[in-house]
Structure formats: C-alpha cells, structure tokens
Design a protein around this motif. Structure first.
Motif, PDB file in Angstrom:
ATOM      1  N   ALA A  88       0.850  -1.199   0.000  1.00  0.00           N
ATOM      2  CA  ALA A  88       0.000   0.000   0.000  1.00  0.00           C
ATOM      3  C   ALA A  88       0.881   1.243   0.000  1.00  0.00           C
ATOM      4  O   ALA A  88       2.071   1.187   0.313  1.00  0.00           O
ATOM      5  CB  ALA A  88      -0.902   0.015   1.233  1.00  0.00           C
ATOM      6  N   SER A  89       0.299   2.368  -0.386  1.00  0.00           N
ATOM      7  CA  SER A  89       1.046   3.627  -0.334  1.00  0.00           C
ATOM      8  C   SER A  89       0.130   4.754   0.131  1.00  0.00           C
ATOM      9  O   SER A  89      -1.070   4.736  -0.128  1.00  0.00           O
ATOM     10  CB  SER A  89       1.668   3.955  -1.685  1.00  0.00           C
ATOM     11  N   LEU A  90       0.725   5.703   0.828  1.00  0.00           N
ATOM     12  CA  LEU A  90       0.012   6.866   1.340  1.00  0.00           C
ATOM     13  C   LEU A  90       0.807   8.108   1.013  1.00  0.00           C
ATOM     14  O   LEU A  90       2.010   8.170   1.274  1.00  0.00           O
ATOM     15  CB  LEU A  90      -0.181   6.764   2.856  1.00  0.00           C
ATOM     16  N   ASN A  91       0.135   9.094   0.418  1.00  0.00           N
ATOM     17  CA  ASN A  91       0.721  10.407   0.149  1.00  0.00           C
ATOM     18  C   ASN A  91      -0.008  11.422   1.003  1.00  0.00           C
ATOM     19  O   ASN A  91      -1.232  11.535   0.910  1.00  0.00           O
ATOM     20  CB  ASN A  91       0.567  10.797  -1.326  1.00  0.00           C
ATOM     21  N   VAL A  92       0.729  12.155   1.829  1.00  0.00           N
ATOM     22  CA  VAL A  92       0.147  13.195   2.672  1.00  0.00           C
ATOM     23  C   VAL A  92       0.739  14.519   2.222  1.00  0.00           C
ATOM     24  O   VAL A  92       1.959  14.675   2.185  1.00  0.00           O
ATOM     25  CB  VAL A  92       0.444  12.948   4.167  1.00  0.00           C
ATOM     26  N   ARG A  93      -0.147  15.469   1.886  1.00  0.00           N
ATOM     27  CA  ARG A  93       0.315  16.752   1.348  1.00  0.00           C
ATOM     28  C   ARG A  93      -0.272  17.925   2.116  1.00  0.00           C
ATOM     29  O   ARG A  93      -1.472  17.963   2.379  1.00  0.00           O
ATOM     30  CB  ARG A  93      -0.112  16.886  -0.110  1.00  0.00           C
ATOM     31  N   GLY A  94       0.598  18.865   2.449  1.00  0.00           N
ATOM     32  CA  GLY A  94       0.166  20.165   2.945  1.00  0.00           C
ATOM     33  C   GLY A  94       0.305  21.143   1.787  1.00  0.00           C
ATOM     34  O   GLY A  94       0.127  20.755   0.634  1.00  0.00           O
ATOM     35  N   THR A  95       0.651  22.385   2.072  1.00  0.00           N
ATOM     36  CA  THR A  95       0.960  23.339   1.015  1.00  0.00           C
ATOM     37  C   THR A  95       2.325  23.930   1.298  1.00  0.00           C
ATOM     38  O   THR A  95       2.751  24.033   2.448  1.00  0.00           O
ATOM     39  CB  THR A  95      -0.081  24.478   0.926  1.00  0.00           C
ATOM     40  N   GLN A  96       3.012  24.347   0.242  1.00  0.00           N
ATOM     41  CA  GLN A  96       4.362  24.864   0.385  1.00  0.00           C
ATOM     42  C   GLN A  96       4.385  26.166   1.184  1.00  0.00           C
ATOM     43  O   GLN A  96       5.313  26.428   1.930  1.00  0.00           O
ATOM     44  CB  GLN A  96       4.978  25.070  -0.997  1.00  0.00           C
ATOM     45  N   ILE A  97       3.345  26.966   1.070  1.00  0.00           N
ATOM     46  CA  ILE A  97       3.287  28.256   1.771  1.00  0.00           C
ATOM     47  C   ILE A  97       3.099  28.066   3.267  1.00  0.00           C
ATOM     48  O   ILE A  97       3.730  28.745   4.071  1.00  0.00           O
ATOM     49  CB  ILE A  97       2.168  29.140   1.187  1.00  0.00           C
ATOM     50  N   ALA A  98       2.219  27.131   3.654  1.00  0.00           N
ATOM     51  CA  ALA A  98       1.944  26.870   5.069  1.00  0.00           C
ATOM     52  C   ALA A  98       1.814  25.364   5.261  1.00  0.00           C
ATOM     53  O   ALA A  98       0.738  24.804   5.074  1.00  0.00           O
ATOM     54  CB  ALA A  98       0.666  27.584   5.501  1.00  0.00           C
ATOM     55  N   PRO A  99       2.901  24.698   5.649  1.00  0.00           N
ATOM     56  CA  PRO A  99       2.846  23.243   5.802  1.00  0.00           C
ATOM     57  C   PRO A  99       1.810  22.811   6.833  1.00  0.00           C
ATOM     58  O   PRO A  99       1.516  23.526   7.784  1.00  0.00           O
ATOM     59  CB  PRO A  99       4.255  22.881   6.288  1.00  0.00           C
ATOM     60  N   ALA A 100       1.265  21.622   6.623  1.00  0.00           N
ATOM     61  CA  ALA A 100       0.352  21.018   7.594  1.00  0.00           C
ATOM     62  C   ALA A 100       1.178  20.518   8.771  1.00  0.00           C
ATOM     63  O   ALA A 100       2.301  20.050   8.599  1.00  0.00           O
ATOM     64  CB  ALA A 100      -0.414  19.874   6.951  1.00  0.00           C
ATOM     65  N   ILE A 101       0.636  20.629   9.978  1.00  0.00           N
ATOM     66  CA  ILE A 101       1.331  20.196  11.186  1.00  0.00           C
ATOM     67  C   ILE A 101       0.588  18.999  11.771  1.00  0.00           C
ATOM     68  O   ILE A 101      -0.602  19.078  12.050  1.00  0.00           O
ATOM     69  CB  ILE A 101       1.397  21.332  12.220  1.00  0.00           C
ATOM     70  N   ILE A 102       1.315  17.887  11.941  1.00  0.00           N
ATOM     71  CA  ILE A 102       0.734  16.679  12.509  1.00  0.00           C
ATOM     72  C   ILE A 102       1.468  16.371  13.808  1.00  0.00           C
ATOM     73  O   ILE A 102       2.685  16.190  13.810  1.00  0.00           O
ATOM     74  CB  ILE A 102       0.837  15.491  11.538  1.00  0.00           C
ATOM     75  N   SER A 103       0.725  16.320  14.892  1.00  0.00           N
ATOM     76  CA  SER A 103       1.304  16.054  16.199  1.00  0.00           C
ATOM     77  C   SER A 103       1.016  14.617  16.618  1.00  0.00           C
ATOM     78  O   SER A 103      -0.057  14.087  16.345  1.00  0.00           O
ATOM     79  CB  SER A 103       0.704  17.010  17.239  1.00  0.00           C
ATOM     80  N   GLY A 104       1.979  14.027  17.294  1.00  0.00           N
ATOM     81  CA  GLY A 104       1.764  12.728  17.920  1.00  0.00           C
ATOM     82  C   GLY A 104       1.346  12.896  19.373  1.00  0.00           C
ATOM     83  O   GLY A 104       1.141  11.928  20.088  1.00  0.00           O
ATOM     84  N   GLY A 105       1.221  14.148  19.799  1.00  0.00           N
ATOM     85  CA  GLY A 105       0.767  14.445  21.151  1.00  0.00           C
ATOM     86  C   GLY A 105       1.734  13.996  22.232  1.00  0.00           C
ATOM     87  O   GLY A 105       1.396  13.949  23.399  1.00  0.00           O
ATOM     88  N   GLY A 106       2.977  13.646  21.836  1.00  0.00           N
ATOM     89  CA  GLY A 106       3.912  13.119  22.810  1.00  0.00           C
ATOM     90  C   GLY A 106       3.507  11.735  23.286  1.00  0.00           C
ATOM     91  O   GLY A 106       3.968  11.266  24.316  1.00  0.00           O
ATOM     92  N   ALA A 107       2.610  11.080  22.529  1.00  0.00           N
ATOM     93  CA  ALA A 107       2.046   9.802  22.972  1.00  0.00           C
ATOM     94  C   ALA A 107       2.129   8.702  21.936  1.00  0.00           C
ATOM     95  O   ALA A 107       2.039   7.534  22.285  1.00  0.00           O
ATOM     96  CB  ALA A 107       0.586  10.000  23.361  1.00  0.00           C
ATOM     97  N   THR A 108       2.295   9.039  20.654  1.00  0.00           N
ATOM     98  CA  THR A 108       2.308   8.004  19.619  1.00  0.00           C
ATOM     99  C   THR A 108       3.257   8.378  18.487  1.00  0.00           C
ATOM    100  O   THR A 108       3.515   9.559  18.236  1.00  0.00           O
ATOM    101  CB  THR A 108       0.886   7.759  19.051  1.00  0.00           C
ATOM    102  N   ARG A 109       3.762   7.366  17.814  1.00  0.00           N
ATOM    103  CA  ARG A 109       4.532   7.545  16.593  1.00  0.00           C
ATOM    104  C   ARG A 109       3.558   8.005  15.514  1.00  0.00           C
ATOM    105  O   ARG A 109       2.375   7.700  15.558  1.00  0.00           O
ATOM    106  CB  ARG A 109       5.153   6.187  16.227  1.00  0.00           C
TER     107      ARG A 109
END
Length: 170
Positions: A88-109
């Motif tokens: 399987a494959s997954l592509n995750v995209r934000g935008t070059q001007i304002a990247p998307a921020i993904i947090s693990g909450g200090g709890a998960t990979r």
C-alpha cells in the motif's frame, strides 16, 4: 502537562496508561484548534483529531495510492500511528506556503511503514515511541519493501526510547 511541571518520568507513565488523556481522541471535536495559552508551546493536545486513515491497505489497482491532502497551516493530532501495509502507499500533502502540522501528542509515533509513504509540505512534531522511530518507523522485515519519501518536510521534537527519535529503519 502544559506547564512542564510534571517530571518526565511521571509523564512517561501517563503515556503508557493513557496516551491521549487530554480527550482529543474521544472523537467528538473536529471543529478546529482549541484556544491555547499564550506563549506555551503546544504538544498537539489542543489540535483537533487528524482525519488520516489509521490503516492503509493495498488497493485493487496497481500503482494507486491513498492521498490525504491537509489544508495549509492545518494542525491536527494523531490518536495512534498510521499503519501503511505492505503493497500500500500513502501520500500526505500540505501546502508549500503553510505546511500542515501533525502532532503525535507526545504519545504516539506518526507512521508505521511496511509499504510506501510520501510526505510533502508537512511538519511532524511530538512523536513518541517506546521502541524505535519516534515519528516514522520504516519496517522492511519479512521480505517486504518499505520506503518513505519526505519533500519539504520537517520532523521535530520527537522521541524514541531506543533508536531514531525521528526516523528508524529495520
């Protein structure tokens, strides 16, 4: 712990017992980022739950990837790692001007990769693993080919107890 007053050893126990005790993972708040204290660096608990799939499986069509586009500047928290299965494959995209921020909450990979992962214009932060790969674990054991491609992507403030606070290969 917003203020940093709880010792790391106690926070590690809290992570084990209840990884997202802040309530974001209870699934009832996707309305947008909540107000956070001024001047405090968030660990992601004030971000809404991420809408990324938890398990990405191979499609019936060869070469077709699951694509998740995140709005530029969007902040979200993962409640558990996203697993990309072999084939399987997954592509995750934000935008070059304002990247998307993904947090693990200090709890998960963030990502457990047995297949293929592409991150473009994304910031991964506050990932945590009690083994390897605080943000991304690329696992090619068992004869599968796993890969990760990061374009204009930043990994910061992630932690693993053993190898690869950001990324680990096995």
């Amino acid at each position: 712990d917003e203020t940093g007053t709880i010792p790391d050893s106690v926070m590690n126990l809290v992570r084990i017992m209840c990884p997202m005790s802040c309530g974001v993972c209870k699934g009832n708040d996707d309305s947008g980022p909540k107000q956070r204290r001024e001047g405090q660096q968030p660990r992601g608990q004030y971000f809404p739950k991420c809408a990324l799939p938890e398990n990405v499986i191979p499609s019936n069509q060869s070469g077709v990837a699951t694509v998740s586009a995140l709005a530029g500047g969007k902040e979200c928290t993962l409640c558990s790692n996203v697993t990309i299965q072999a084939g399987a494959s997954l592509n995750v995209r934000g935008t070059q001007i304002a990247p998307a921020i993904i947090s693990g909450g200090g709890a998960t990979r963030h990502f457990l990769v047995f297949g293929a992962l592409t991150l473009e214009d994304v910031v991964l932060m506050y990932g945590f693993s009690d083994t390897n790969g605080g943000a991304i674990l690329i696992d090619s054991t068992g004869g599968n080919f796993a890969s990760a491609r990061l374009l204009r992507t930043t990994i910061r403030d992630c932690q693993a107890f053993f190898n690869g606070g950001a990324v680990a290969l096995q």
